[in-house]
Design an enzyme around this catalytic site. Sequence first.
Site, mmCIF file in Angstrom:
data_model
loop_
_atom_site.group_PDB
_atom_site.id
_atom_site.type_symbol
_atom_site.label_atom_id
_atom_site.label_comp_id
_atom_site.label_asym_id
_atom_site.label_seq_id
_atom_site.Cartn_x
_atom_site.Cartn_y
_atom_site.Cartn_z
ATOM 1 N N CYS A 63 0.867 -0.753 0.321
ATOM 2 C CA CYS A 63 -0.209 0.197 0.180
ATOM 3 C C CYS A 63 0.958 1.149 -0.824
ATOM 4 C CB CYS A 63 -0.795 0.131 1.160
ATOM 5 S SG CYS A 63 -0.515 0.253 2.270
ATOM 6 N N GLN A 64 0.174 2.333 0.193
ATOM 7 C CA GLN A 64 1.467 3.726 0.431
ATOM 8 C C GLN A 64 2.330 3.512 1.683
ATOM 9 O OE1 GLN A 64 1.195 6.223 -1.673
ATOM 10 N NE2 GLN A 64 2.858 6.659 -0.713
#
Length: 119
Positions: A87-88
């Site tokens: 994800c980020q």
Amino acid sequence: MDILSYIVIAVLLGVFIMRFIPASGVKQISTSELKNLLSDKSKQFIDVRTPGEYRRNHIREFKNIPLQDIAKKADLLSKEKEVVVICQSGMRSQNAAKMLKRLGFKNIRNVKGGMSAWR
């Protein structure tokens, strides 16, 4: 404070802590370790960010399945193959890894630091 207040605080603290503890059986890998895995066709690479985040910047080998869709779309993944999630920052992918574990996936890796750590 009465005993009920202590119980409520303890429960809330427990829920908060559980969100940040890595899932049992999920291997945490660095982005440098990830680079060595990207050419392995036996692995499934899943990016759990939103479609907008994914469009702006993603790693070519990763397929976008947003976190909120993981449970609905888990049947698109093989439980026999290893799943690598990103994800980020590593938090949403950690939650996705926990969901996948509950759904019966056994071999899962989470990328520490996520796309923020990717160079």
